[in-house]
Design a protein around this motif. Structure first.
Motif, PDB file in Angstrom:
ATOM      1  N   ARG A 192      80.364 -14.630  48.378  1.00  0.00           N
ATOM      2  CA  ARG A 192      81.812 -14.455  48.280  1.00  0.00           C
ATOM      3  C   ARG A 192      82.178 -12.976  48.403  1.00  0.00           C
ATOM      4  O   ARG A 192      83.139 -12.613  49.081  1.00  0.00           O
ATOM      5  CB  ARG A 192      82.340 -15.018  46.961  1.00  0.00           C
ATOM      6  N   ALA A 193      81.422 -12.096  47.755  1.00  0.00           N
ATOM      7  CA  ALA A 193      81.709 -10.661  47.801  1.00  0.00           C
ATOM      8  C   ALA A 193      81.603 -10.140  49.237  1.00  0.00           C
ATOM      9  O   ALA A 193      82.470  -9.384  49.698  1.00  0.00           O
ATOM     10  CB  ALA A 193      80.748  -9.905  46.890  1.00  0.00           C
ATOM     11  N   VAL A 194      80.569 -10.551  49.952  1.00  0.00           N
ATOM     12  CA  VAL A 194      80.386 -10.113  51.341  1.00  0.00           C
ATOM     13  C   VAL A 194      81.522 -10.635  52.218  1.00  0.00           C
ATOM     14  O   VAL A 194      82.054  -9.907  53.072  1.00  0.00           O
ATOM     15  CB  VAL A 194      79.020 -10.578  51.872  1.00  0.00           C
ATOM     16  N   ALA A 195      81.933 -11.890  52.006  1.00  0.00           N
ATOM     17  CA  ALA A 195      83.023 -12.464  52.790  1.00  0.00           C
ATOM     18  C   ALA A 195      84.340 -11.730  52.521  1.00  0.00           C
ATOM     19  O   ALA A 195      85.105 -11.443  53.453  1.00  0.00           O
ATOM     20  CB  ALA A 195      83.177 -13.945  52.467  1.00  0.00           C
ATOM     21  N   LEU A 196      84.608 -11.418  51.261  1.00  0.00           N
ATOM     22  CA  LEU A 196      85.838 -10.701  50.913  1.00  0.00           C
ATOM     23  C   LEU A 196      85.832  -9.290  51.486  1.00  0.00           C
ATOM     24  O   LEU A 196      86.868  -8.795  51.953  1.00  0.00           O
ATOM     25  CB  LEU A 196      85.997 -10.645  49.386  1.00  0.00           C
ATOM     26  N   LEU A 197      84.683  -8.627  51.441  1.00  0.00           N
ATOM     27  CA  LEU A 197      84.579  -7.277  51.989  1.00  0.00           C
ATOM     28  C   LEU A 197      84.844  -7.285  53.493  1.00  0.00           C
ATOM     29  O   LEU A 197      85.616  -6.455  53.999  1.00  0.00           O
ATOM     30  CB  LEU A 197      83.190  -6.710  51.706  1.00  0.00           C
ATOM     31  N   THR A 198      84.233  -8.213  54.203  1.00  0.00           N
ATOM     32  CA  THR A 198      84.417  -8.305  55.655  1.00  0.00           C
ATOM     33  C   THR A 198      85.875  -8.558  55.998  1.00  0.00           C
ATOM     34  O   THR A 198      86.441  -7.919  56.893  1.00  0.00           O
ATOM     35  CB  THR A 198      83.537  -9.423  56.236  1.00  0.00           C
ATOM     36  N   LEU A 199      86.508  -9.481  55.280  1.00  0.00           N
ATOM     37  CA  LEU A 199      87.924  -9.786  55.515  1.00  0.00           C
ATOM     38  C   LEU A 199      88.794  -8.573  55.219  1.00  0.00           C
ATOM     39  O   LEU A 199      89.736  -8.274  55.959  1.00  0.00           O
ATOM     40  CB  LEU A 199      88.345 -10.966  54.644  1.00  0.00           C
ATOM     41  N   HIS A 200      88.474  -7.853  54.161  1.00  0.00           N
ATOM     42  CA  HIS A 200      89.224  -6.659  53.763  1.00  0.00           C
ATOM     43  C   HIS A 200      89.194  -5.609  54.863  1.00  0.00           C
ATOM     44  O   HIS A 200      90.221  -4.996  55.181  1.00  0.00           O
ATOM     45  CB  HIS A 200      88.610  -6.107  52.471  1.00  0.00           C
ATOM     46  N   LEU A 201      88.030  -5.401  55.458  1.00  0.00           N
ATOM     47  CA  LEU A 201      87.889  -4.412  56.529  1.00  0.00           C
ATOM     48  C   LEU A 201      88.601  -4.869  57.803  1.00  0.00           C
ATOM     49  O   LEU A 201      89.270  -4.075  58.474  1.00  0.00           O
ATOM     50  CB  LEU A 201      86.409  -4.155  56.813  1.00  0.00           C
ATOM     51  N   GLU A 202      88.440  -6.135  58.148  1.00  0.00           N
ATOM     52  CA  GLU A 202      89.012  -6.636  59.390  1.00  0.00           C
ATOM     53  C   GLU A 202      90.530  -6.697  59.356  1.00  0.00           C
ATOM     54  O   GLU A 202      91.182  -6.530  60.387  1.00  0.00           O
ATOM     55  CB  GLU A 202      88.435  -8.017  59.708  1.00  0.00           C
ATOM     56  N   LYS A 203      91.108  -6.912  58.184  1.00  0.00           N
ATOM     57  CA  LYS A 203      92.561  -6.978  58.075  1.00  0.00           C
ATOM     58  C   LYS A 203      93.211  -5.670  58.509  1.00  0.00           C
ATOM     59  O   LYS A 203      94.265  -5.668  59.144  1.00  0.00           O
ATOM     60  CB  LYS A 203      92.983  -7.302  56.627  1.00  0.00           C
ATOM     61  N   THR A 204      92.589  -4.558  58.142  1.00  0.00           N
ATOM     62  CA  THR A 204      93.140  -3.258  58.527  1.00  0.00           C
ATOM     63  C   THR A 204      93.185  -3.132  60.040  1.00  0.00           C
ATOM     64  O   THR A 204      94.197  -2.739  60.618  1.00  0.00           O
ATOM     65  CB  THR A 204      92.293  -2.117  57.929  1.00  0.00           C
ATOM     66  N   ALA A 205      92.084  -3.475  60.703  1.00  0.00           N
ATOM     67  CA  ALA A 205      92.031  -3.367  62.160  1.00  0.00           C
ATOM     68  C   ALA A 205      93.001  -4.342  62.821  1.00  0.00           C
ATOM     69  O   ALA A 205      93.702  -3.977  63.771  1.00  0.00           O
ATOM     70  CB  ALA A 205      90.600  -3.628  62.643  1.00  0.00           C
ATOM     71  N   GLN A 206      93.043  -5.569  62.339  1.00  0.00           N
ATOM     72  CA  GLN A 206      93.906  -6.576  62.941  1.00  0.00           C
ATOM     73  C   GLN A 206      95.380  -6.185  62.856  1.00  0.00           C
ATOM     74  O   GLN A 206      96.133  -6.346  63.814  1.00  0.00           O
ATOM     75  CB  GLN A 206      93.673  -7.933  62.271  1.00  0.00           C
ATOM     76  N   SER A 207      95.795  -5.670  61.695  1.00  0.00           N
ATOM     77  CA  SER A 207      97.199  -5.296  61.532  1.00  0.00           C
ATOM     78  C   SER A 207      97.529  -4.043  62.329  1.00  0.00           C
ATOM     79  O   SER A 207      98.568  -3.966  62.989  1.00  0.00           O
ATOM     80  CB  SER A 207      97.526  -5.088  60.051  1.00  0.00           C
TER      81      SER A 207
END
Length: 225
Positions: A192-207
């Protein structure tokens, strides 16, 4: 003197005060930073090694440009390397590590809760607290070289994160994302921690990829290339 000037220029690049791709003219820099040519040249050479400044042969220095390609390259590398580092940190972290993670988030949260019209993570102190929190999550990783690489990648991604905060300050709830990440990490929920970290990083790039003012026609490509 060189160290002080290096840090000032570095901060101005990361904050966006010195615009990506802009010419770094010694005449202007001498006035702005009250420093001589030799000091400035040495500081800029260090920033070139940090990949924040580029050299144009005999034509001088420029702030390193930004691009969607680089944004996604940095994001993918951070997600890959940081995920492994986080998993290792969860596996090896002790009580002191947990306490450091909690303390880092507490300091960041307090700063974010202040009554100020300027987004907290755009200030130098807020940006430092943000980095300290992210690095605290990884600090129990036993690989020194992995952490060194991540420190470099973090600084490269920082320009993009601050751009995202500047252009889209109300886009997301980062404090909640940080809290969720902290709870999964110290709760030893590795996947879960790895999934949340990946999503956290990708959100910045996507937005950030949607900001047409920065990318022009490229902004239509909102997702990962």
């Amino acid at each position: 003197m060189v160290e002080a000037i290096y840090r000032q220029i570095r901060q101005d690049i990361l904050s966006g005060k010195l615009k990506p791709g802009s010419k770094l003219r010694f005449a202007d820099l001498k006035t702005s930073y009250d420093a001589g040519t030799s000091t400035l040249r040495e500081a800029l050479s260090r920033l070139t090694a940090d990949c924040l400044v580029t050299v144009e042969g005999q034509r001088g220095f420029r702030v390193a440009p930004i691009s969607l390609t680089e944004l996604w390259d940095i994001t993918k590398l951070r997600a890959e390397i940081e995920s492994t580092a986080l998993a290792d940190s969860i596996e090896h972290g002790d009580d002191s590590w947990e306490a450091n993670v909690l303390a880092s988030l507490h300091r960041l949260s307090k700063y974010e809760d202040r009554d100020d019209t300027t987004p907290a993570l755009l200030s130098e102190e807020g940006a430092l607290l943000h980095k300290l929190f992210h690095m605290s999550l990884l600090s129990a990783c036993p690989s020194v070289w992995r952490l060194r690489v991540l420190d470099l990648l973090y600084d490269q991604s920082e320009r993009y994160r601050r751009l995202q905060t500047s252009y889209l300050p109300d886009y997301r709830n980062s404090p909640q994302e940080h809290r969720d990440l902290m709870e999964a990490t110290i709760g030893r929920h590795k996947q879960r921690a790895v999934a949340l970290l990946t999503l956290h990083l990708e959100k910045t790039a996507q937005s950030l990829a949607t900001v047409e003012e920065l990318w022009g026609p490229e902004a239509r490509r909102q997702g990962q290339p």
